[in-house]
Design a protein around this motif. Sequence first.
Motif, short mmCIF file in Angstrom:
data_model
loop_
_atom_site.label_atom_id
_atom_site.label_comp_id
_atom_site.label_asym_id
_atom_site.label_seq_id
_atom_site.Cartn_x
_atom_site.Cartn_y
_atom_site.Cartn_z
N GLU A 51 0.83 -1.21 0.00
CA GLU A 51 0.00 0.00 0.00
C GLU A 51 0.87 1.26 0.00
O GLU A 51 0.57 2.24 -0.69
CB GLU A 51 -0.92 -0.01 1.22
N ALA A 52 1.95 1.24 0.79
CA ALA A 52 2.84 2.40 0.84
C ALA A 52 3.50 2.66 -0.50
O ALA A 52 3.63 3.81 -0.94
CB ALA A 52 3.90 2.20 1.92
N GLN A 53 3.92 1.59 -1.19
CA GLN A 53 4.54 1.76 -2.49
C GLN A 53 3.56 2.39 -3.48
O GLN A 53 3.92 3.29 -4.24
CB GLN A 53 5.03 0.42 -3.03
N ALA A 54 2.31 1.94 -3.42
CA ALA A 54 1.29 2.51 -4.30
C ALA A 54 1.04 3.99 -3.97
O ALA A 54 0.87 4.82 -4.86
CB ALA A 54 0.00 1.71 -4.20
N GLU A 55 1.02 4.31 -2.69
CA GLU A 55 0.78 5.70 -2.27
C GLU A 55 1.94 6.62 -2.63
O GLU A 55 1.75 7.73 -3.14
CB GLU A 55 0.55 5.77 -0.76
N LEU A 56 3.16 6.17 -2.36
CA LEU A 56 4.32 7.02 -2.57
C LEU A 56 4.65 7.16 -4.06
O LEU A 56 5.11 8.21 -4.51
CB LEU A 56 5.53 6.47 -1.80
N GLY A 57 4.46 6.09 -4.81
CA GLY A 57 4.56 6.16 -6.26
C GLY A 57 5.97 6.34 -6.80
O GLY A 57 6.96 5.96 -6.17
N GLU A 58 6.05 6.95 -7.97
CA GLU A 58 7.31 7.08 -8.69
C GLU A 58 8.32 7.90 -7.90
O GLU A 58 7.98 8.87 -7.25
CB GLU A 58 7.05 7.75 -10.05
N GLY A 59 9.55 7.47 -8.01
CA GLY A 59 10.62 8.17 -7.30
C GLY A 59 10.81 7.69 -5.88
O GLY A 59 11.64 8.23 -5.15
N CYS A 60 10.06 6.67 -5.49
CA CYS A 60 10.16 6.13 -4.14
C CYS A 60 10.27 4.60 -4.21
O CYS A 60 9.74 3.98 -5.12
CB CYS A 60 8.95 6.51 -3.30
N ALA A 61 10.97 4.03 -3.27
CA ALA A 61 11.10 2.58 -3.20
C ALA A 61 10.80 2.12 -1.78
O ALA A 61 11.16 2.78 -0.80
CB ALA A 61 12.51 2.15 -3.59
N VAL A 62 10.13 0.98 -1.68
CA VAL A 62 9.82 0.36 -0.40
C VAL A 62 10.61 -0.94 -0.32
O VAL A 62 10.46 -1.81 -1.19
CB VAL A 62 8.30 0.11 -0.28
N VAL A 63 11.47 -1.05 0.68
CA VAL A 63 12.44 -2.15 0.73
C VAL A 63 12.41 -2.80 2.11
O VAL A 63 12.42 -2.10 3.13
CB VAL A 63 13.86 -1.64 0.44
N ARG A 64 12.40 -4.11 2.12
CA ARG A 64 12.38 -4.84 3.39
C ARG A 64 13.79 -5.05 3.93
O ARG A 64 14.71 -5.41 3.19
CB ARG A 64 11.70 -6.20 3.20
N THR A 65 13.94 -4.80 5.23
CA THR A 65 15.19 -5.12 5.91
C THR A 65 14.89 -5.23 7.39
O THR A 65 13.78 -4.96 7.85
CB THR A 65 16.29 -4.07 5.64
N ASP A 66 15.89 -5.63 8.16
CA ASP A 66 15.77 -5.75 9.61
C ASP A 66 16.82 -4.83 10.23
O ASP A 66 18.01 -5.14 10.21
CB ASP A 66 16.00 -7.20 10.03
N VAL A 67 16.38 -3.70 10.77
CA VAL A 67 17.35 -2.72 11.28
C VAL A 67 18.09 -3.23 12.50
O VAL A 67 19.12 -2.66 12.87
CB VAL A 67 16.67 -1.37 11.60
N SER A 68 17.59 -4.29 13.14
CA SER A 68 18.28 -4.84 14.31
C SER A 68 19.41 -5.78 13.93
O SER A 68 20.14 -6.24 14.81
CB SER A 68 17.28 -5.57 15.21
N ASP A 69 19.56 -6.07 12.65
CA ASP A 69 20.59 -6.98 12.16
C ASP A 69 21.67 -6.18 11.45
O ASP A 69 21.45 -5.66 10.35
CB ASP A 69 19.95 -7.99 11.19
N PRO A 70 22.86 -6.04 12.04
CA PRO A 70 23.88 -5.18 11.43
C PRO A 70 24.31 -5.62 10.04
O PRO A 70 24.62 -4.79 9.19
CB PRO A 70 25.05 -5.24 12.43
N ALA A 71 24.30 -6.93 9.78
CA ALA A 71 24.70 -7.40 8.46
C ALA A 71 23.68 -6.98 7.40
O ALA A 71 24.05 -6.55 6.30
CB ALA A 71 24.84 -8.93 8.46
N ARG A 72 22.40 -7.07 7.73
CA ARG A 72 21.36 -6.66 6.77
C ARG A 72 21.36 -5.14 6.58
O ARG A 72 21.11 -4.66 5.48
CB ARG A 72 19.99 -7.16 7.23
N VAL A 73 21.65 -4.40 7.64
CA VAL A 73 21.75 -2.95 7.50
C VAL A 73 22.91 -2.59 6.57
O VAL A 73 22.77 -1.74 5.69
CB VAL A 73 21.92 -2.27 8.87
N ARG A 74 24.05 -3.23 6.76
CA ARG A 74 25.20 -2.96 5.89
C ARG A 74 24.86 -3.24 4.43
O ARG A 74 25.24 -2.48 3.53
CB ARG A 74 26.41 -3.79 6.33
N GLU A 75 24.15 -4.34 4.19
CA GLU A 75 23.83 -4.73 2.83
C GLU A 75 22.87 -3.74 2.17
O GLU A 75 23.08 -3.31 1.03
CB GLU A 75 23.22 -6.13 2.81
N VAL A 76 21.80 -3.37 2.87
CA VAL A 76 20.85 -2.44 2.26
C VAL A 76 21.47 -1.06 2.09
O VAL A 76 21.23 -0.38 1.09
CB VAL A 76 19.52 -2.38 3.07
#
Length: 254
Positions: A51-76
């Motif tokens: 829903e957020a991706q549809a609302e924000l539209g072009e020029g925006c990206a919605v990406v899944r990650t886990d901010v509590s995981d330092p390895a995933r934060v580094r990757e994103v």
Amino acid sequence: MSLDAMNGNGGPLAVVTGGTKGIGLAFGHKLKKLGHRVVALYGHDEPAAREAQAELGEGCAVVRTDVSDPARVREVARRILDEHGVPRVLVNNAGRNIDRPFTEMPDEDWRTVLDTNLSGPFYMSRAFAPAMREAGGGSIVNIAATTGMRPRFNGVNYCASKAGLLHLTKCLALELAPHVRVNSLIPGMIDTDDMQMRVRSASPEHRASMLTSIPQDRIGTPEEMAAALEFLIGDGARYITGQKLIVDGGQFMW
């Protein structure tokens, strides 16, 4: 959700954690209106992300990650920096709230809340701040809480994480000055689905009781939080760093 579809051209970049609903989504709308490209990060709620991706539209990206995981934060962070450049704005908004009396609190509930609410902003800031400083500057805004200043029952993990976030903000502001400003933005009672669920604010009886402690006699809106964010990241706040801005209708003035 993917970064691939986001237009790499255009305005400055903003990254918002917990950016697919409530206050975080309002931040995304405000940043887009201000001319930013927006990457909204989220943890697990796929329907809200779509829903957020549809609302924000072009020029925006919605990406899944886990901010509590330092390895995933580094990757994103690496992907964002490589594909879309250095953010001018980083908003650390993602948070978890698991209430329980502290004598009954499992280790997992303590760690989950601390890892998300306190370590998450640390990992995100560490991942982006060097590039922001090298690029000439930017603004980091940490979304804290009034319970970081005044405790409440059954919230020892949440209160401790938000109190720590206030001091983390000051430490980062010292180390990143003068190029990157770091501030805390603190919501009071804001009308979100999460607040309605936790404190039953949709109930007329509970709402009336809540309003007795708010001098402005109303509950705030996510859009008012976004207006405060606009100030903190804007030119009018160029001389403000290491500070906290409380948006609460006067509830915590004393």
